[in-house]
Design a protein around this motif. Structure first.
Motif, PDB file in Angstrom:
ATOM      1  N   GLY A 115      64.403 -42.430  20.497  1.00  0.00           N
ATOM      2  CA  GLY A 115      63.831 -41.592  19.593  1.00  0.00           C
ATOM      3  C   GLY A 115      64.817 -41.135  18.686  1.00  0.00           C
ATOM      4  N   VAL A 116      64.633 -40.956  17.326  1.00  0.00           N
ATOM      5  CA  VAL A 116      65.490 -40.519  16.316  1.00  0.00           C
ATOM      6  C   VAL A 116      66.460 -39.085  16.890  1.00  0.00           C
ATOM      7  N   ASP A 117      65.554 -38.274  17.282  1.00  0.00           N
ATOM      8  CA  ASP A 117      66.098 -36.881  17.790  1.00  0.00           C
ATOM      9  C   ASP A 117      67.362 -37.152  18.470  1.00  0.00           C
ATOM     10  N   TYR A 118      66.905 -37.869  19.654  1.00  0.00           N
ATOM     11  CA  TYR A 118      68.041 -38.004  20.677  1.00  0.00           C
ATOM     12  C   TYR A 118      69.153 -38.677  20.309  1.00  0.00           C
ATOM     13  N   THR A 119      69.052 -39.842  19.556  1.00  0.00           N
ATOM     14  CA  THR A 119      70.133 -40.586  19.251  1.00  0.00           C
ATOM     15  C   THR A 119      70.981 -39.995  18.434  1.00  0.00           C
ATOM     16  N   ASN A 120      70.391 -39.233  17.458  1.00  0.00           N
ATOM     17  CA  ASN A 120      71.169 -38.551  16.420  1.00  0.00           C
ATOM     18  C   ASN A 120      72.077 -37.376  16.917  1.00  0.00           C
ATOM     19  N   LYS A 121      71.314 -36.645  18.131  1.00  0.00           N
ATOM     20  CA  LYS A 121      72.103 -35.667  18.641  1.00  0.00           C
ATOM     21  C   LYS A 121      73.137 -36.149  19.527  1.00  0.00           C
ATOM     22  N   ILE A 122      73.017 -37.202  20.124  1.00  0.00           N
ATOM     23  CA  ILE A 122      73.828 -37.835  20.924  1.00  0.00           C
ATOM     24  C   ILE A 122      75.474 -38.260  20.050  1.00  0.00           C
ATOM     25  N   HIS A 123      74.894 -38.831  18.731  1.00  0.00           N
ATOM     26  CA  HIS A 123      75.899 -39.126  17.859  1.00  0.00           C
ATOM     27  C   HIS A 123      76.689 -38.124  17.342  1.00  0.00           C
ATOM     28  N   SER A 124      75.890 -36.768  17.445  1.00  0.00           N
ATOM     29  CA  SER A 124      76.761 -35.704  16.819  1.00  0.00           C
ATOM     30  C   SER A 124      77.808 -35.508  17.836  1.00  0.00           C
ATOM     31  N   LEU A 125      77.599 -35.794  19.081  1.00  0.00           N
ATOM     32  CA  LEU A 125      78.746 -35.416  20.045  1.00  0.00           C
ATOM     33  C   LEU A 125      79.810 -36.556  19.839  1.00  0.00           C
ATOM     34  N   LEU A 126      79.591 -37.528  19.237  1.00  0.00           N
ATOM     35  CA  LEU A 126      80.597 -38.658  19.134  1.00  0.00           C
ATOM     36  C   LEU A 126      81.069 -38.689  17.572  1.00  0.00           C
ATOM     37  N   LYS A 127      81.209 -37.660  16.919  1.00  0.00           N
ATOM     38  CA  LYS A 127      81.186 -37.821  15.568  1.00  0.00           C
ATOM     39  C   LYS A 127      82.403 -38.767  14.935  1.00  0.00           C
ATOM     40  N   ASP A 128      81.800 -39.478  13.993  1.00  0.00           N
ATOM     41  CA  ASP A 128      82.661 -40.453  13.325  1.00  0.00           C
ATOM     42  C   ASP A 128      83.285 -39.679  12.090  1.00  0.00           C
ATOM     43  N   THR A 129      84.559 -39.297  12.165  1.00  0.00           N
ATOM     44  CA  THR A 129      85.136 -38.521  11.111  1.00  0.00           C
ATOM     45  C   THR A 129      85.402 -39.311   9.950  1.00  0.00           C
ATOM     46  N   SER A 130      85.314 -40.796  10.137  1.00  0.00           N
ATOM     47  CA  SER A 130      85.529 -41.718   8.639  1.00  0.00           C
ATOM     48  C   SER A 130      84.582 -41.471   7.741  1.00  0.00           C
ATOM     49  N   ARG A 131      83.369 -40.885   8.268  1.00  0.00           N
ATOM     50  CA  ARG A 131      82.326 -40.694   7.080  1.00  0.00           C
ATOM     51  C   ARG A 131      82.280 -39.701   6.231  1.00  0.00           C
ATOM     52  N   PRO A 132      82.091 -39.973   5.191  1.00  0.00           N
ATOM     53  CA  PRO A 132      82.270 -38.501   4.004  1.00  0.00           C
ATOM     54  C   PRO A 132      81.123 -37.421   4.665  1.00  0.00           C
ATOM     55  N   THR A 133      81.247 -36.211   4.532  1.00  0.00           N
ATOM     56  CA  THR A 133      80.332 -35.197   5.209  1.00  0.00           C
ATOM     57  C   THR A 133      79.537 -34.736   3.871  1.00  0.00           C
ATOM     58  N   THR A 134      79.979 -34.919   2.857  1.00  0.00           N
ATOM     59  CA  THR A 134      78.916 -34.621   1.593  1.00  0.00           C
ATOM     60  C   THR A 134      78.679 -36.000   0.793  1.00  0.00           C
ATOM     61  N   PRO A 135      77.776 -36.752   1.224  1.00  0.00           N
ATOM     62  CA  PRO A 135      77.712 -38.172   0.256  1.00  0.00           C
ATOM     63  C   PRO A 135      77.163 -37.780  -1.044  1.00  0.00           C
ATOM     64  N   THR A 136      77.574 -38.398  -2.190  1.00  0.00           N
ATOM     65  CA  THR A 136      77.037 -38.322  -3.535  1.00  0.00           C
ATOM     66  C   THR A 136      75.979 -39.133  -3.784  1.00  0.00           C
ATOM     67  N   SER A 137      75.578 -39.876  -2.921  1.00  0.00           N
ATOM     68  CA  SER A 137      74.307 -40.779  -3.279  1.00  0.00           C
ATOM     69  C   SER A 137      73.413 -41.153  -2.235  1.00  0.00           C
ATOM     70  N   ILE A 138      72.342 -41.523  -2.553  1.00  0.00           N
ATOM     71  CA  ILE A 138      71.537 -41.872  -1.155  1.00  0.00           C
ATOM     72  C   ILE A 138      71.114 -43.326  -1.181  1.00  0.00           C
ATOM     73  N   ARG A 139      70.816 -44.014  -0.220  1.00  0.00           N
ATOM     74  CA  ARG A 139      70.865 -45.575   0.060  1.00  0.00           C
ATOM     75  C   ARG A 139      69.438 -45.830   0.082  1.00  0.00           C
ATOM     76  N   TRP A 140      69.105 -46.719  -1.044  1.00  0.00           N
ATOM     77  CA  TRP A 140      67.571 -46.771  -1.181  1.00  0.00           C
ATOM     78  C   TRP A 140      67.278 -47.977  -0.328  1.00  0.00           C
TER      79      TRP A 140
END
Length: 678
Positions: free
Chosen positions: A302-327
């Motif tokens: 489930g999307v909810d579970y996978t994203n919460k688990i990922h939040s425990l393994l945060k990738d700090t290389s990703r920008p926290t405030t993206p300026t664009s959305i990926r269509w």
């Protein structure tokens, strides 16, 4: 040559039938695995020191399978391992409590909510346990209540210890109010015991003793409180069942399942004789059930579970405030302006894309899979820029050529043109009406042939499709993207205009948009007066201008769908782009969001769109409305036309019995997510 081929096929069959399934086990599990292999030669045993070592061994072909808990299924599904769950454990209890929820249990008469947990005393079932740690801490991270910059900043456990005044049930160094975390403070019973002196216990709410349930409440994610028995709608997440994981190979998955279910003289689900618990399989397992093919770890967990688990393994290389959305664009023609829709949904769920515009039927599928509507296309210019106006809707109509003699009453046996499988005006509405009329899900018995892009290539609904127009080897034929010339609204109308069909199921404005000199080149000579509408209840065709009195249904506008946590960002960015490139945007002369591009129509957005407006609710059922939901739910009785994505998702969220297996949770809970699934 024939003899050689026969010998080769014989050898291949023999090789498959005698291949050992190499099960990856720990030292403690090895004796049980050896006993299984002694009785069933199809199995072999490979020993490794950890789940991660087993995952790597399976990836490299040194092992074939292992049973993993949810958090390790997440790890196995990451790109560098690319394994998938293939067989799920089904447990002995089949009531509502068969799903394990994580909840925040508190004493009644305390006055704080979930947003007020800073400085409180917390109780946990154990470090790394889904219900006591992964889901609650993931929830607090996803809501921004606990701020963490990632492991490069400081360890998560330190951040948690600084957030709460004391933590019990995690590790000795943090156990300030339970005497160094003795054994009695772990597990659900331990977390509840800890709550006597603590403020909140993160645990399975069904494990609160019956005699004490009236003394406790739950903290909900909207900062409200609910009685303990409302845990299905007031919780911090659901822990999926353990599952067998292997490489993405449908034949191997089938072979493993067949051999496991053939085991009759060995108790797979008992560990007592081997001095342990849950060895190879959970001891509470009643049976194993094969997971639908091509289900990956995101769909299973489930999307909810996978994203919460990922939040425990945060990738700090990703920008926290993206300026664009990926269509996510469907087909190469759309990429010109800025795969299938279901592939786009999967990309959005995995955070490989952020948003896309889809019609109502696709909103239904997206909503089933945890995505939410953010904005809708508005087709009435007068409603743009106004607050509180109703969102756009349009009529689904059935169009025929004038004087063709076709009516709704004699529609059976004719050739049909559809915008695409699962699309609102082109499939769901007309086929829902036909299904109600015939009570038969085999629509190939009703229409003689047709074009419904996205249908099975062998279906009668691909016979009239023409693909890209090539004579030989046309891979675009019957594909649900712009490469198929009969795809979408204009494509279905073109199918009718070029006599590939006798009726086209489209939106009520499409004839006018593609006739009398207003359409693309293929429609240059078409006249609107040469087309009419047919509908149930009317014996004779009517002019296309009479769509309000002769239509199949009033349906919601196309919507932009995204992940729940991305919704506000998608709205913000689209409104900014609309100010620049909308109908009256400051830079609309250089690019038009809602204009045809390179001679093609309805790319990314429908050309009739006047503006985009924010949807009043992120609940897809509210957006579609009760009538449309009823039609869709009815049509989904036809299993053969239910999308593969929905089938995989419904496998976990839709129960075998009406009141069991967390149906209410799956249908109503829409929680905030954390980006970054990879």
């Amino acid at each position: 040559m024939k003899l050689q081929l026969a010998v080769l096929l014989c050898c291949l069959v023999f090789a498959v039938s005698t291949t050992k399934i190499k099960w990856c086990v720990s030292d403690q599990e090895h004796r049980k695995c050896n006993d299984l292999a002694a009785r069933h030669p199809a199995f072999g045993c490979v020993t490794r020191n950890s789940y991660l070592e087993c995952i790597i061994a399976i990836k490299d072909g040194q092992a074939d399978a292992i049973t993993l808990p949810a958090v390790d299924i997440y790890t196995a599904g990451l790109r560098n391992y690319d394994l998938a769950p293939i067989i799920a454990e089904k447990y002995k209890s089949d009531n509502d409590e068969a799903c394990t929820f994580s909840a925040a249990v508190v004493k009644k008469n305390t006055l704080f909510g979930l947003n007020d947990l800073r400085g409180k005393k917390s109780c946990h079932t154990g470090m790394g346990d889904s219900r006591g740690w992964n889901l609650p801490i993931g929830t607090l991270l996803s809501k921004g209540l606990i701020e963490w910059g990632g492991a490069d900043d400081k360890p998560l456990i330190q951040v948690v210890s600084e957030f709460f005044s004391s933590v019990c049930g995690v590790q000795d160094s943090l156990c300030k109010h339970c005497n160094g975390c003795p054994t009695g403070y772990f597990g659900d019973a331990g977390a509840f015991r800890c709550l006597e002196d603590g403020d909140v216990a993160f645990m399975n709410p069904t494990q609160v003793p019956s005699s004490q349930k009236n003394n406790y409440e739950l903290l909900c994610q909207d900062n409200s409180r609910e009685p303990l028995h409302n845990f299905k709608t007031c919780n911090l997440g659901r822990e999926p069942a353990r599952a067998v994981v292997s490489r993405k190979d449908n034949q191997l998955a089938k072979y493993i399942f067949e051999n496991l279910t053939a085991v009759t003289d060995f108790d797979l689900f008992s560990s007592e004789a081997y001095g342990g618990k849950n060895l190879m399989f959970s001891d509470t397992t009643a049976r194993l059930e094969q997971i639908p093919q091509d289900t990956d770890s995101v769909l299973y967990l489930g999307v909810d579970y996978t994203n919460k688990i990922h939040s425990l393994l945060k990738d700090t290389s990703r920008p926290t405030t993206p300026t664009s959305i990926r269509w996510c664009a469907v087909g190469h023609l759309e990429l010109h302006k800025c795969a299938t829709v279901e592939e786009c949904f999967k990309k959005i769920m995995r955070n490989e894309a952020d948003a896309m515009a889809v019609d109502g039927g696709q909103v239904y599928t997206a909503g089933k899979c945890g995505l939410v509507p953010a904005m809708a296309e508005q087709y009435e210019e007068a409603k743009c820029g106004s607050e509180g106006v109703s969102l756009s809707s349009y009529y689904s109509v059935a169009v025929i050529k004038k004087d063709s003699g076709v009516t709704w009453a004699n529609l059976k046996g004719k050739k049909s043109c559809h915008t695409g499988m699962g699309r609102t005006a082109g499939w769901n509405i007309p086929m829902g009406l036909i299904h109600k009329q015939t009570n038969d899900c085999d629509f190939g018995k009703f229409f003689s042939s047709g074009c419904a892009p996205g249908a099975d290539p062998s279906s009668v609904f691909c016979q009239q499709c023409i693909g890209s127009g090539k004579n030989v080897g046309d891979e675009a034929k019957c594909k649900a993207n712009a490469g198929e010339q009969y795809y979408g609204y204009a494509g279905a109308f073109r199918c009718l205009a070029e006599d590939a069909g006798n009726v086209a199921f489209i939106k009520h404005t499409i004839v006018g948009e593609n006739t009398d000199g207003r359409g693309p080149q293929w429609a240059n000579n078409l006249k609107s007066e040469d087309y009419q509408l047919i509908c149930p209840g009317k014996d004779s065709p009517v002019p296309i201008s009479d769509y309000e009195s002769c239509n199949l249904a009033l349906v919601p506008a196309h919507a932009i769908v995204t992940r729940p946590e991305k919704r506000s960002e998608v709205v913000r960015v689209l409104l900014e782009q609309q100010d620049k490139f909308g109908r009256n945007g400051s830079d609309s002369a250089t690019f038009g969001m809602f204009k045809p591009d390179i001679g093609n129509t309805n790319l990314l957005f429908k050309d009739s769109t006047q503006c985009l407006q924010e949807v009043h609710s992120d609940n897809y059922e509210y957006f579609l409305g009760p009538n449309y939901m009823t039609a869709m739910d009815s049509l989904r009785k036809c299993n053969a036309i239910t999308s593969g994505l929905e089938k995989s998702w419904d496998y976990y969220c839709k129960p075998k019995k009406p009141k069991s297996r967390c149906l209410k949770f799956c249908q109503t809970t829409r929680e905030l997510l954390i980006p970054g699934w990879q």
